[in-house]
Design a protein around this motif. Structure first.
Motif, PDB file in Angstrom:
ATOM      1  N   UNK A 260      79.992 -10.831  19.758  1.00 42.84           N
ATOM      2  CA  UNK A 260      81.175 -10.995  20.611  1.00 42.84           C
ATOM      3  C   UNK A 260      82.226  -9.942  20.251  1.00 42.84           C
ATOM      4  N   UNK A 261      82.952  -9.480  21.262  1.00 46.62           N
ATOM      5  CA  UNK A 261      83.997  -8.478  21.038  1.00 46.62           C
ATOM      6  C   UNK A 261      85.208  -8.811  21.898  1.00 46.62           C
ATOM      7  N   UNK A 262      86.389  -8.588  21.338  1.00 47.33           N
ATOM      8  CA  UNK A 262      87.633  -8.819  22.079  1.00 47.33           C
ATOM      9  C   UNK A 262      88.605  -7.677  21.809  1.00 47.33           C
ATOM     10  N   UNK A 263      89.557  -7.546  22.713  1.00 48.57           N
ATOM     11  CA  UNK A 263      90.630  -6.558  22.542  1.00 48.57           C
ATOM     12  C   UNK A 263      91.832  -7.049  23.329  1.00 48.57           C
ATOM     13  N   UNK A 264      93.015  -6.861  22.758  1.00 46.35           N
ATOM     14  CA  UNK A 264      94.252  -7.251  23.424  1.00 46.35           C
ATOM     15  C   UNK A 264      95.210  -6.066  23.417  1.00 46.35           C
ATOM     16  N   UNK A 265      95.780  -5.776  24.581  1.00 48.47           N
ATOM     17  CA  UNK A 265      96.790  -4.731  24.726  1.00 48.47           C
ATOM     18  C   UNK A 265      97.943  -5.296  25.538  1.00 48.47           C
ATOM     19  N   UNK A 266      99.066  -4.611  25.490  1.00 54.23           N
ATOM     20  CA  UNK A 266     100.227  -4.965  26.316  1.00 54.23           C
ATOM     21  C   UNK A 266     100.539  -3.777  27.220  1.00 54.23           C
ATOM     22  N   UNK A 267     100.624  -4.049  28.507  1.00 58.21           N
ATOM     23  CA  UNK A 267     100.981  -3.042  29.500  1.00 58.21           C
ATOM     24  C   UNK A 267     102.399  -3.361  29.952  1.00 58.21           C
TER      25      UNK A 267
END
Length: 150
Positions: free
Chosen positions: A68-75
């Motif tokens: 499993x892989x996740x990523x979080x960014x803020x735009x």
């Protein structure tokens, strides 16, 4: 047949990106020749105070192992109308994003490596990125296709 790329101008990057996208990403390590694949979804949801929270989740297969892989960014709203200021989850700057012509190239220095991303909007429901990562630690090409869901 005309094979030239056509770009789809976007007046407001945040409005365009909002929603749920199907994601397919290939990862190619140019040094080793290894190839990997990510398959999942990205949800761009409203942030309190403006902007979008980018939450990506799925499965990444590398060297025969799937995890499993996740990523979080803020735009966040950018310096110019319709643009975005992309930040890592912890608030550090990542890159600017301006899709007003349908195409944008962004650079992000990371230690001694340089990430160069090309963003291309094809139409209302399809966009892609190609990140070329080069330097002493990495030599990669990451190609991602996004298709709007729902």
């Amino acid at each position: 047949m005309d094979v030239r790329l056509r770009y789809w101008p976007v007046a407001d990057a945040l409005a365009y990106l909002a929603g749920r996208w199907r994601v397919e990403r290939s990862v190619w390590d140019l040094a080793s020749g290894d190839e990997g694949h990510f398959s999942g979804v990205t949800l761009f949801s409203a942030l309190e105070g403006g902007g979008l929270l980018h939450e990506e989740s799925g499965d990444f297969t590398w060297q025969g192992m799937t995890r499993p892989a996740t990523r979080t960014l803020r735009f966040l709203p950018g310096a110019r109308p319709g643009t975005a200021d992309v930040r890592f989850a912890d608030g550090r700057p990542f890159h600017e994003l301006d899709l007003t012509t349908g195409r944008y190239v962004a650079d992000h220095p990371c230690a001694a490596d340089l990430y160069r991303g090309e963003f291309t909007v094809r139409d209302a429901d399809h966009w892609s990125t190609v990140w070329r990562v080069g330097g002493p630690a990495k030599d990669l090409v990451l190609t991602t296709d996004y298709v709007r869901e729902g």
